[in-house]
Design a protein around this motif. Sequence first.
Motif, PDB file in Angstrom:
ATOM      1  N   TYR A  67       1.265  -1.395   0.123  1.00 56.30           N
ATOM      2  CA  TYR A  67       0.007   0.188   0.017  1.00 56.30           C
ATOM      3  C   TYR A  67       0.903   1.308  -0.209  1.00 56.30           C
ATOM      4  CZ  TYR A  67      -3.717   3.128   1.286  1.00 56.30           C
ATOM      5  OH  TYR A  67      -4.748   4.167   1.121  1.00 56.30           O
ATOM      6  N   GLY A  68       0.596   2.189  -1.310  1.00 53.13           N
ATOM      7  CA  GLY A  68       1.395   3.609  -0.904  1.00 53.13           C
ATOM      8  C   GLY A  68       1.942   3.638  -2.992  1.00 53.13           C
ATOM      9  N   MET A  69       2.470   1.758  -3.515  1.00 56.91           N
ATOM     10  CA  MET A  69       2.986   1.596  -4.451  1.00 56.91           C
ATOM     11  C   MET A  69       2.032   1.682  -5.517  1.00 56.91           C
ATOM     12  SD  MET A  69       5.506  -1.550  -5.007  1.00 56.91           S
ATOM     13  CE  MET A  69       7.188  -0.394  -4.157  1.00 56.91           C
ATOM     14  N   LEU A  70       2.733   2.855  -6.916  1.00 59.88           N
ATOM     15  CA  LEU A  70       2.138   2.447  -7.541  1.00 59.88           C
ATOM     16  C   LEU A  70       1.526   1.743  -8.133  1.00 59.88           C
ATOM     17  CD1 LEU A  70       2.577   6.391  -8.685  1.00 59.88           C
ATOM     18  CD2 LEU A  70       0.694   5.435  -8.157  1.00 59.88           C
ATOM     19  N   TYR A  71       0.806   1.143  -8.952  1.00 62.13           N
ATOM     20  CA  TYR A  71       0.423  -0.121 -10.308  1.00 62.13           C
ATOM     21  C   TYR A  71       1.905  -0.331 -11.063  1.00 62.13           C
ATOM     22  CZ  TYR A  71      -3.774  -2.074  -9.434  1.00 62.13           C
ATOM     23  OH  TYR A  71      -4.496  -1.890  -8.231  1.00 62.13           O
ATOM     24  N   ASP A  72       2.717   0.875 -11.411  1.00 61.67           N
ATOM     25  CA  ASP A  72       3.249   0.727 -12.186  1.00 61.67           C
ATOM     26  C   ASP A  72       5.174   0.512 -11.506  1.00 61.67           C
ATOM     27  OD1 ASP A  72       3.816   3.163 -11.695  1.00 61.67           O
ATOM     28  OD2 ASP A  72       4.053   4.389 -13.365  1.00 61.67           O
ATOM     29  N   GLU A  73       5.213   0.383 -10.095  1.00 62.48           N
ATOM     30  CA  GLU A  73       6.454   0.609  -9.738  1.00 62.48           C
ATOM     31  C   GLU A  73       5.784  -0.984  -8.789  1.00 62.48           C
ATOM     32  OE1 GLU A  73       6.861   5.087  -7.045  1.00 62.48           O
ATOM     33  OE2 GLU A  73       5.443   3.396  -6.225  1.00 62.48           O
ATOM     34  N   VAL A  74       5.191  -1.783  -9.129  1.00 60.80           N
ATOM     35  CA  VAL A  74       5.093  -2.906  -8.248  1.00 60.80           C
ATOM     36  C   VAL A  74       5.993  -3.561  -9.105  1.00 60.80           C
ATOM     37  CG1 VAL A  74       3.585  -4.943  -8.184  1.00 60.80           C
ATOM     38  CG2 VAL A  74       2.964  -3.036  -7.657  1.00 60.80           C
ATOM     39  N   THR A  75       6.689  -4.721  -7.625  1.00 63.17           N
ATOM     40  CA  THR A  75       8.175  -5.827  -8.921  1.00 63.17           C
ATOM     41  C   THR A  75       7.575  -7.180  -8.266  1.00 63.17           C
ATOM     42  OG1 THR A  75       9.086  -5.691  -6.879  1.00 63.17           O
ATOM     43  CG2 THR A  75       9.043  -4.569  -9.307  1.00 63.17           C
ATOM     44  N   ALA A  76       8.073  -8.008  -8.581  1.00 61.74           N
ATOM     45  CA  ALA A  76       7.463  -9.416  -8.022  1.00 61.74           C
ATOM     46  C   ALA A  76       8.187 -10.219  -6.901  1.00 61.74           C
ATOM     47  CB  ALA A  76       8.339 -10.974  -8.893  1.00 61.74           C
ATOM     48  N   SER A  77       9.064  -9.006  -6.271  1.00 61.91           N
ATOM     49  CA  SER A  77      10.004  -9.283  -4.966  1.00 61.91           C
ATOM     50  C   SER A  77       8.689  -8.302  -4.083  1.00 61.91           C
ATOM     51  CB  SER A  77      11.089  -8.602  -4.863  1.00 61.91           C
ATOM     52  OG  SER A  77      11.860  -9.065  -5.599  1.00 61.91           O
TER      53      SER A  77
END
Length: 267
Positions: A67-77
């Motif tokens: 929570y707080g991370m934009l979708y285009d920042e999400v990574t597998a880790s």
Amino acid sequence: MESSVQKSVTSDGKRIRDQVSEQEWRVRVELAAAYRLSEYYGLTELTANHISCCVPGEEGHFLINPYGMLYDEVTASSLIKIDLEGNVVLSTGEYGVNKAGFVIHAAVHAARKEAFCVAHTHTAAGMAVSALECGLLPISQTSMRFYHVAYHDFDGMAEDYSIGQRIAEDLGEHNYMILRNHGLLACGPTVGDTFHAIWRMERACQTQIMALSCGTPITTPDPKFCESVYQKLHQSPKEKKAGEAQYVSPWSALMRKMEKLDPSFAD
């Protein structure tokens, strides 16, 4: 210096990838791709909303976005592993979990063991249709895919587990739901199936809003044809007759697209 949104290790310096099974890592990569694709296709509301996924071989554990991370920042880790009570099982420690997201997704995962992946969105078109008394109309072939969609009447923000339980109860055995005055929800047996469903639900809602905005009468096909299309679109491979074209999931093509756009989702 590595930024917080790129962190791929836990507080003890161990890589997330080295602490999970190969099956879990593959699911993490697909789920991260689904988040990036949701951003690409405009299915986001800043840092809100979620796509969750069960962890293979670990009953009661599922993955959700920080929570707080934009979708285009999400990574597998960066995906956080939590249990059905909201306890963090594995995380880089940079972000926490949104309670409302946990409440809805945990309730559905607990009630529907076959719901491997669950997606919930607050898109403009989805919220607009959720506020219409008529709900989602079968005015296009795409919308007929959701001819038997479930509904949940708005009963407040999903901040306690009882609301999540009521959502799961109203979902029942359906894979698609419109949360009235709220948004859309879809679940499926794979990440790819779920993303495909939520994308098509969004397209159906967009089409309906565009048609209604024209201010002219809307034509709706005979219910028997709507039902026929629904049944056809939900046939299992075993139900197909000899010579009939088999369904080909777009997921492989979408994964290739994401790999070309930005392969960092797999980090």
